[in-house]
Design an enzyme around this catalytic site. Structure first.
Site, PDB file in Angstrom:
ATOM      1  N   ASP A 117      90.643  16.032  30.659  1.00  0.00           N
ATOM      2  CA  ASP A 117      89.251  15.580  30.667  1.00  0.00           C
ATOM      3  C   ASP A 117      88.796  15.277  29.252  1.00  0.00           C
ATOM      4  O   ASP A 117      88.564  16.190  28.465  1.00  0.00           O
ATOM      5  CB  ASP A 117      88.396  16.692  31.275  1.00  0.00           C
ATOM      6  CG  ASP A 117      86.976  16.258  31.565  1.00  0.00           C
ATOM      7  OD1 ASP A 117      86.595  15.155  31.147  1.00  0.00           O
ATOM      8  OD2 ASP A 117      86.244  17.038  32.201  1.00  0.00           O
TER       9      ASP A 117
ATOM     10  N   HIS B 176      87.094   8.488  41.129  1.00  0.00           N
ATOM     11  CA  HIS B 176      86.063   8.782  40.132  1.00  0.00           C
ATOM     12  C   HIS B 176      86.228   7.952  38.865  1.00  0.00           C
ATOM     13  O   HIS B 176      85.251   7.400  38.334  1.00  0.00           O
ATOM     14  CB  HIS B 176      86.104  10.271  39.799  1.00  0.00           C
ATOM     15  CG  HIS B 176      85.093  10.684  38.784  1.00  0.00           C
ATOM     16  ND1 HIS B 176      83.756  10.776  39.055  1.00  0.00           N
ATOM     17  CD2 HIS B 176      85.229  11.005  37.464  1.00  0.00           C
ATOM     18  CE1 HIS B 176      83.096  11.150  37.964  1.00  0.00           C
ATOM     19  NE2 HIS B 176      83.965  11.293  36.993  1.00  0.00           N
TER      20      HIS B 176
END
Length: 439
Positions: A253, A347
């Site tokens: 991330d 996403h």
């Protein structure tokens, strides 16, 4: 988390790592502590990938020039200037992510007017400058007497209601108009908004708490605590080599965050010189969201399912279309079945600038864990903070797109929200917000 929840766990001690060059950036000004000149600076890099329409940035590992011993000893000596001649913005926006953080909001007490608010921001600015330099303010608690500044930053923001309470309504920017409602919202008003907002970050949990306590004491009689949240990131030096960290879902991330070296970075993140409200020129707008991750549900999904929800490989963060973590996604690539390799509702696809007319924001959040809920599920997730020149053209635009069909949304709950105007840094001898309050 809030005043009714437990504090976040303290970060683990850093592990030695191989030498690597310090991340460059025109707005990341780091100097050695006046108290402890102990070698090179180590700092976590700011990076982030959008998570649940808000986004999650976890720092890359520390970079050091003098080996593991210097990395460990210099961790506490890193100083971030309260004001920097090269960067007119407040610290804590482009500053590399720290291991420990607090977000806190205050409401002005009854009877506190514009003059009282100015005096408070003057006290807060003075205290922040002292603490960020590794010095001890008067009437100190002694919590961090034996520590260096540890990359401490303190950032101040003003909420929508601040302007009504201080008689400055006509000076409130249109960019502070309340965020729209989103279908995924389950917001607690007691843990949202607020007249004044502070972001605190440091690479030592005691240093961060020390700053929180000092600023809370400064507010006595003028402002009352509205809500407070505690967060953490990977400690600089915790990995064997510099790398993008993982969020609490286990996903790499921090791949596509805007970088200060980008040609359009300032235009996207900082308010321009032509802004109607002159006092905000050079400042930024912060959107804050508490996003709980439904980790029990997420962890029941296979790795293959998780990768299709995100649109990236779990092991190295590479897009499903191949390459490495930094390889651009091939959004038009199709498989043998004729379907997109990166699913239409993945996403990473839905949140990509290419899917949002180029909209982007600088994500700089903390993870959090506030114990366990009554059903045994972890109360954990992301304290999302993002920065942009105009929330309507960045956060709101991206969130609306995610709200219409993001495969990650079923695993997230947006539980608190805030939007704040963050003025430029104080001038020498001045305080944050002075042009507004004394103009």
């Amino acid at each position: 988390m809030s005043k009714r929840t437990a504090k976040a766990p303290e970060p683990r001690a850093p592990e030695p790592q191989a030498p690597a060059p310090e991340p460059a950036g025109p707005r990341t000004a780091l100097t050695l502590s006046r108290r402890r000149l102990l070698g090179t600076v180590g700092a976590a890099g700011a990076a982030g990938l959008v998570v649940g329409g808000a986004g999650g940035a976890l720092g890359t590992a520390a970079a050091h020039e003098e080996g593991p011993a210097a990395a460990l000893s210099s961790l506490g000596s890193t100083e971030v200037p309260f004001r920097d001649d090269r960067a007119k913005q407040q610290a804590g926006i482009t500053t590399p992510l720290q291991a420990s953080g607090h977000l806190v909001a205050f409401d002005l007490a009854p009877g506190s007017d514009r003059k009282a608010a100015a005096a408070l921001l003057r006290r807060w600015s003075r205290t922040a400058e002292e603490l960020m330099a590794g010095r001890t303010p008067d009437a100190d608690t002694g919590v961090a007497l034996d520590a260096g500044p540890s990359s401490l930053t303190v950032t101040f923001g003003l909420g929508h209601s601040f302007f009504d309470r201080t008689g400055l309504t006509k000076h409130r920017p249109d960019q502070l108009d309340p965020l729209p409602d989103f279908s995924a919202d389950a917001l607690d008003p007691e843990r949202s908004n607020g007249d004044l907002w502070i972001q605190i970050g440091a690479d030592d949990a005691l240093v961060a708490f020390h700053a929180l306590r000092a600023l809370q004491k400064d507010a006595a009689g003028t402002a009352r605590l509205r809500w407070q949240m505690n967060g953490f990131n990977r400690t600089p030096g915790a990995t064997a080599h510099p790398m993008t960290a993982r969020n609490l879902m286990g996903q790499v991330d921090g791949t596509n965050n805007p970088k200060p070296t980008d040609a359009d970075f300032d235009r996207r993140i900082f308010v321009g010189r032509d802004a109607e409200q002159e006092w905000m020129r050079g400042g930024s707008y912060a959107v804050v969201r508490r996003i709980r991750m439904l980790l029990d549900d997420w962890e029941k999904r296979s790795r293959h399912e998780q990768e299709r929800v995100i649109g990236r490989r779990k092991d190295n963060g590479a897009p499903l279309t191949g390459g490495s973590e930094t390889t651009p996604m091939k959004l038009d690539a199709t498989g043998a079945d004729g379907l997109p390799v990166i699913p239409a509702n993945a996403h990473a696809r839905v949140a990509a600038p290419e899917s949002n007319q180029g909209a982007a924001m600088l994500r700089r959040p903390f993870s959090y864990h506030d114990g366990f809920r009554e059903d045994g599920a972890p109360d954990a997730g992301l304290l999302f903070v993002c920065w942009q020149a105009d929330p309507l053209r960045a956060f709101t635009q991206i969130q609306r797109k995610l709200d219409r069909g993001d495969a990650l949304s079923p695993f997230l709950r947006h539980e608190a929200s805030g939007l704040y105007a963050v003025p430029p840094a104080a001038v020498p001898g001045g305080y944050v917000g002075q042009p507004l309050l004394e103009g």
